[in-house]
Design a protein around this motif. Structure first.
Motif, PDB file in Angstrom:
ATOM      1  N   LEU A   1      90.636  43.382 -41.288  1.00  0.00           N
ATOM      2  CA  LEU A   1      89.708  44.012 -42.222  1.00  0.00           C
ATOM      3  C   LEU A   1      91.196  43.546 -43.877  1.00  0.00           C
ATOM      4  O   LEU A   1      90.698  43.786 -44.449  1.00  0.00           O
ATOM      5  CB  LEU A   1      89.461  44.827 -41.979  1.00  0.00           C
ATOM      6  N   SER A   2      92.014  42.957 -43.529  1.00  0.00           N
ATOM      7  CA  SER A   2      93.221  42.899 -44.637  1.00  0.00           C
ATOM      8  C   SER A   2      93.036  42.080 -45.603  1.00  0.00           C
ATOM      9  O   SER A   2      93.116  40.792 -45.504  1.00  0.00           O
ATOM     10  CB  SER A   2      94.735  43.145 -44.305  1.00  0.00           C
ATOM     11  N   ASN A   3      93.064  42.549 -46.809  1.00  0.00           N
ATOM     12  CA  ASN A   3      92.793  40.976 -48.321  1.00  0.00           C
ATOM     13  C   ASN A   3      94.314  41.273 -48.721  1.00  0.00           C
ATOM     14  O   ASN A   3      95.061  42.064 -48.501  1.00  0.00           O
ATOM     15  CB  ASN A   3      91.522  42.050 -48.947  1.00  0.00           C
ATOM     16  N   PRO A   4      94.493  40.129 -49.460  1.00  0.00           N
ATOM     17  CA  PRO A   4      93.417  38.902 -49.627  1.00  0.00           C
ATOM     18  C   PRO A   4      93.789  37.687 -48.095  1.00  0.00           C
ATOM     19  O   PRO A   4      94.089  38.381 -47.430  1.00  0.00           O
ATOM     20  CB  PRO A   4      93.266  38.492 -51.028  1.00  0.00           C
ATOM     21  N   THR A   5      93.058  36.668 -48.249  1.00  0.00           N
ATOM     22  CA  THR A   5      93.257  35.991 -46.764  1.00  0.00           C
ATOM     23  C   THR A   5      94.310  35.780 -46.337  1.00  0.00           C
ATOM     24  O   THR A   5      94.217  35.885 -45.033  1.00  0.00           O
ATOM     25  CB  THR A   5      92.610  34.464 -47.049  1.00  0.00           C
ATOM     26  N   SER A   6      95.463  35.389 -47.412  1.00  0.00           N
ATOM     27  CA  SER A   6      96.618  34.970 -46.664  1.00  0.00           C
ATOM     28  C   SER A   6      97.116  36.524 -46.124  1.00  0.00           C
ATOM     29  O   SER A   6      97.671  36.946 -45.396  1.00  0.00           O
ATOM     30  CB  SER A   6      97.328  35.050 -47.552  1.00  0.00           C
ATOM     31  N   LYS A   7      96.839  37.729 -46.447  1.00  0.00           N
ATOM     32  CA  LYS A   7      97.132  39.183 -45.890  1.00  0.00           C
ATOM     33  C   LYS A   7      95.807  39.646 -43.939  1.00  0.00           C
ATOM     34  O   LYS A   7      96.113  40.297 -43.729  1.00  0.00           O
ATOM     35  CB  LYS A   7      97.103  40.586 -46.426  1.00  0.00           C
ATOM     36  N   ALA A   8      95.121  38.465 -43.405  1.00  0.00           N
ATOM     37  CA  ALA A   8      94.569  38.493 -42.818  1.00  0.00           C
ATOM     38  C   ALA A   8      95.262  38.861 -41.719  1.00  0.00           C
ATOM     39  O   ALA A   8      96.259  37.270 -41.550  1.00  0.00           O
ATOM     40  CB  ALA A   8      93.375  37.645 -42.867  1.00  0.00           C
ATOM     41  N   GLU A   9      95.126  39.530 -40.763  1.00  0.00           N
ATOM     42  CA  GLU A   9      95.453  39.651 -39.426  1.00  0.00           C
ATOM     43  C   GLU A   9      95.376  38.365 -38.185  1.00  0.00           C
ATOM     44  O   GLU A   9      96.739  38.654 -37.258  1.00  0.00           O
ATOM     45  CB  GLU A   9      95.110  40.877 -38.633  1.00  0.00           C
ATOM     46  N   CYS A  10      94.394  38.309 -38.945  1.00  0.00           N
ATOM     47  CA  CYS A  10      94.303  36.495 -37.895  1.00  0.00           C
ATOM     48  C   CYS A  10      93.087  35.672 -38.560  1.00  0.00           C
ATOM     49  O   CYS A  10      92.474  36.775 -39.207  1.00  0.00           O
ATOM     50  CB  CYS A  10      93.998  36.683 -36.696  1.00  0.00           C
ATOM     51  N   THR A  11      92.920  34.753 -38.554  1.00  0.00           N
ATOM     52  CA  THR A  11      91.650  34.064 -39.315  1.00  0.00           C
ATOM     53  C   THR A  11      90.843  33.800 -38.107  1.00  0.00           C
ATOM     54  O   THR A  11      90.838  33.901 -36.952  1.00  0.00           O
ATOM     55  CB  THR A  11      92.430  32.252 -39.300  1.00  0.00           C
ATOM     56  N   ALA A  12      89.188  33.469 -38.471  1.00  0.00           N
ATOM     57  CA  ALA A  12      88.882  33.460 -37.891  1.00  0.00           C
ATOM     58  C   ALA A  12      88.525  32.759 -36.522  1.00  0.00           C
ATOM     59  O   ALA A  12      88.763  32.598 -35.713  1.00  0.00           O
ATOM     60  CB  ALA A  12      87.653  33.070 -38.222  1.00  0.00           C
ATOM     61  N   GLU A  13      89.415  30.988 -37.460  1.00  0.00           N
ATOM     62  CA  GLU A  13      89.566  30.300 -35.974  1.00  0.00           C
ATOM     63  C   GLU A  13      89.946  30.961 -35.196  1.00  0.00           C
ATOM     64  O   GLU A  13      89.915  30.501 -33.913  1.00  0.00           O
ATOM     65  CB  GLU A  13      89.888  28.822 -37.050  1.00  0.00           C
ATOM     66  N   GLN A  14      91.511  31.437 -35.372  1.00  0.00           N
ATOM     67  CA  GLN A  14      92.290  31.524 -34.230  1.00  0.00           C
ATOM     68  C   GLN A  14      91.685  32.405 -33.313  1.00  0.00           C
ATOM     69  O   GLN A  14      91.776  32.325 -32.342  1.00  0.00           O
ATOM     70  CB  GLN A  14      93.560  32.209 -35.230  1.00  0.00           C
ATOM     71  N   CYS A  15      90.471  33.971 -33.889  1.00  0.00           N
ATOM     72  CA  CYS A  15      90.139  34.739 -33.011  1.00  0.00           C
ATOM     73  C   CYS A  15      89.264  33.759 -32.414  1.00  0.00           C
ATOM     74  O   CYS A  15      89.235  33.728 -30.879  1.00  0.00           O
ATOM     75  CB  CYS A  15      89.359  35.635 -33.632  1.00  0.00           C
ATOM     76  N   TYR A  16      88.222  32.931 -32.858  1.00  0.00           N
ATOM     77  CA  TYR A  16      87.594  32.201 -31.613  1.00  0.00           C
ATOM     78  C   TYR A  16      88.405  31.512 -31.067  1.00  0.00           C
ATOM     79  O   TYR A  16      87.650  30.952 -29.173  1.00  0.00           O
ATOM     80  CB  TYR A  16      86.362  31.877 -32.389  1.00  0.00           C
ATOM     81  N   SER A  17      89.011  30.836 -31.124  1.00  0.00           N
ATOM     82  CA  SER A  17      90.037  29.864 -29.993  1.00  0.00           C
ATOM     83  C   SER A  17      90.578  30.317 -28.755  1.00  0.00           C
ATOM     84  O   SER A  17      90.671  30.034 -27.518  1.00  0.00           O
ATOM     85  CB  SER A  17      90.786  28.610 -30.937  1.00  0.00           C
ATOM     86  N   TRP A  18      91.316  31.870 -29.489  1.00  0.00           N
ATOM     87  CA  TRP A  18      92.504  32.560 -28.395  1.00  0.00           C
ATOM     88  C   TRP A  18      91.614  32.906 -27.652  1.00  0.00           C
ATOM     89  O   TRP A  18      91.665  33.795 -26.458  1.00  0.00           O
ATOM     90  CB  TRP A  18      93.162  32.798 -29.330  1.00  0.00           C
ATOM     91  N   THR A  19      90.225  33.618 -27.866  1.00  0.00           N
ATOM     92  CA  THR A  19      89.513  34.400 -27.221  1.00  0.00           C
ATOM     93  C   THR A  19      88.505  33.309 -26.443  1.00  0.00           C
ATOM     94  O   THR A  19      87.263  33.861 -25.431  1.00  0.00           O
ATOM     95  CB  THR A  19      88.378  35.641 -27.779  1.00  0.00           C
TER      96      THR A  19
END
Ligand SMILES: NC(=O)C1=CN([C@@H]2O[C@H](COP(=O)(O)OP(=O)(O)OC[C@H]3O[C@@H](n4cnc5c(N)ncnc54)[C@H](O)[C@@H]3O)[C@@H](O)[C@H]2O)C=CC1
Ligand SMILES: CC(=O)C(=O)O
Ligand SMILES: [Mg+2]
Length: 553
Positions: A408-426
């Motif tokens: 949930l952290s903003n802006p994008t550079s502070k997101a704890e992980c990206t959407a792409e990372q989440c979907y591929s790692w899970t």
């Protein structure tokens, strides 16, 4: 002597000269003034001769907007449009919400704050500094509109996850209020962005010759509290119908000020309470995917500050509503911050930390905490980009068939992980949301549309409801119903795409429903100064502004 009737113009537009009409963003239509209007308002000769429709203007704005070389240029362009022609600005924002929200709001608004001193053109909103002590009421009288209903105020101390931005944080109240209008139809005339300047601890700003704020270290203690108190009292006097939204205050002050003012005036803290509503809504929708029950979830928070404790408190309230006592619910939470897990052994258990501290052994490694605590949901509110590294996310996917992972952290550079990372790692099993928007991700042939877990889904509708019934206070129950309303609006089609929020295209409908739910709570609890009863929907709808030009003939 003028060849126009100043009195007639004044009666029609509030301005005594035709040029003032063109310079008033709330009245200006630019080349869209018709021949008849130009005649009536004495605008002939002041505009190129051929009137154009709003549709043609929108085409031109669109072409200009998309031709800008980068997002900051887009921000500057839209700000200039807002200052020139508010109606056209809001129509364009509304019709292109997916493309414009990331500009006027996170992530680009963060960059705009960081470069505020360089890109400064014209002031928007009001600045109240330590130097104004004793004169705040007088100063508020300088604002041109007298019927203010919403104030978003920051002290610039924690702007998104970018830290102390001092007076440059003004981009945030301006952006939030633009959302009040774009997403909930609150007329701009009722909105007032305010930045309270008590200095900054940001060394870059202290050394920047162009910095526009007070160039000394932050002042705290009694001087700070005294200025905030004077501000709150002055608002009550100057704008008795205004709701105050505290925004992006660092957590040493955020909870303290909320606790001090929430039952005294009509005020809330968006980072604590608005964020809580949007996160809870996303969790409730996620549970329809994971087929889980709220009471049975285990939440691991990365970040033990305003957003984290705000979210946890609202989840606990929702659990209590389902019959789980707070003491029991507390066991289902773990918090981590820069010093590791928040345990009872720590010596910094101030504020909310004390209540949420656990009996676990100290641990700094997130992956190990995931392994030992076995959370069903991992929630990032740390402002630390990349905090959810591969092993952490993979561990979540080992433990859960459908792990819930919110960065949930903003802006994008502070997101704890990206959407792409989440979907591929899970391996496509993660249920993901992020504070700043991510593009759709295609993983092994399936396309996921990540939802934006941002308080923008909640605060405009909550504010609209509070304003409409003139609620005396903004209560936690209002945030709870806002969360439940938002979760209910999220439909199966959204969930099938992996999106735990409705499309942003539907944001006005979301805000209206949220407002109605808030009004109902206010009325049931005896908090509504002007109850609307059965007319609530009709009255609210008709009050919401529509971004259409008014006619002067
Ligand atoms: N998506 C949304 O709607 C919202 C997102 N946020 C974002 O959440 C983030 C935090 O906001 P707040 O809670 O208001 O800030 P805060 O300053 O109150 O809390 C931040 C917490 O993160 C911890 N932290 C800092 N560095 C860390 C690290 N390296 N590892 C672990 N923890 C660390 C701090 O110790 C603190 O506990 C910001 O990036 C903000 O933009 C905040 C409000 C709304
Ligand atoms: C979204 C928001 O309020 C924040 O990041 O601070
Ligand atoms: Mg904020």
């Amino acid at each position: 002597m003028e060849n126009y009737d100043a009195e007639k113009l004044q009666a029609l537009t509030g301005h005594a000269s035709p040029m003032d009409i063109l310079h008033d963003p709330s009245q200006n239509k630019g080349v869209a003034f018709t021949h008849e209007e130009r005649e009536r308002l004495c605008l002939r000769g002041l505009l190129p001769p051929r009137p154009l429709s709003m549709e043609a203007q929108l085409e031109r704005v669109k072409a200009n907007f998309f031709s800008k070389p980068n997002n900051l240029e887009k921000y500057i362009f839209l700000t200039a449009l807002q200052e020139r022609n508010e109606t056209l600005f809001y129509r364009f924002v509304r019709e292109n919400i997916e493309q414009t929200l990331p500009i006027i709001y996170t992530p680009t608004v963060g960059e705009a704050c960081q470069t505020y001193s360089q890109i400064f053109r014209r002031p928007q909103g009001m600045f109240i500094s330590l130097e104004d002590r004793g004169h705040v009421r007088e100063l508020l009288g300088n604002w041109e509109h007298k019927d203010v209903r919403v104030i978003v105020v920051t002290d610039g101390s924690r702007i998104l996850g970018l830290g102390d931005q001092g007076a440059n944080g003004m981009g945030i109240p301006v952006g939030k209020l633009a959302l009040y209008t774009a997403c909930a139809g609150i007329p701009p005339i009722h909105c007032l962005p305010i930045t309270i300047d008590v200095g900054t601890n940001n060394e870059d700003l202290l050394n920047d010759p162009l910095y526009v704020g007070l160039q000394h270290k932050r002042v705290g203690g009694d001087d700070y509290d005294g200025l905030i108190e004077e501000f709150v009292q002055a608002v009550g006097d100057a704008f008795p119908r205004a709701m105050i939204q505290f925004e992006d205050f660092s957590n040493d002050n955020a909870f303290r000020l909320l606790d001090k003012y929430r039952n005294r005036v009509c005020a809330f803290n968006d980072d604590i309470q608005g964020t809580a509503a949007v996160a809870l809504a996303g969790l409730l929708a996620s549970l329809r995917i994971t087929e889980g029950e709220l009471k049975r979830q285990k939440f691991l928070f990365m970040g033990a500050g305003s957003a984290g404790f705000g979210i946890a408190d609202l989840i606990l309230l929702a659990m209590e509503q389902q019959g789980m006592p707070r003491e029991e619910g507390l066991k289902r939470f773990r918090f981590m911050d820069s010093r590791g897990v928040v345990t009872r052994q720590r010596d910094d258990l101030t504020g909310r930390k004390g209540e949420f501290a656990c009996d676990d052994a100290p641990e700094k490694d997130l992956e190990k905490v995931v392994e030992s605590f076995q959370p069903t949901a991992l929630i990032g509110v740390s402002g630390r980009g990349g905090a959810f590294y591969e092993e952490v996310v993979r561990a979540m996917a080992r433990i859960n068939q459908r792990p819930i992972i919110f960065a949930l952290s903003n802006p994008t550079s502070k997101a704890e992980c990206t959407a792409e990372q989440c979907y591929s790692w899970t391996e496509g099993r993660g249920v993901f949301a992020s504070g700043s928007p991510f593009d759709p991700v295609t993983w092994q042939g399936k396309t996921f549309v990540p939802g934006q877990g941002n308080n923008a889904y909640c605060f405009p509708g909550i504010g609209l409801g509070v304003i409409m019934c003139q609620a005396k206070h903004v209560t936690d129950e209002m945030f709870l119903v806002a969360a439940q309303t938002l979760a209910e609006i999220t439909d199966e089609a959204d969930l099938n795409k992996g999106r735990v929020y409705p499309s942003l295209q539907d944001i006005r409908a979301v805000s209206l429903k949220t407002a109605l739910a808030v009004i109902k709570v206010a009325e049931e609890r005896g908090l509504a100064k002007t109850p609307l009863g059965e007319n609530a929907e009709e009255r609210t709808r008709s009050w919401m502004c529509s971004a259409r030009y008014r006619s002067y003939v």
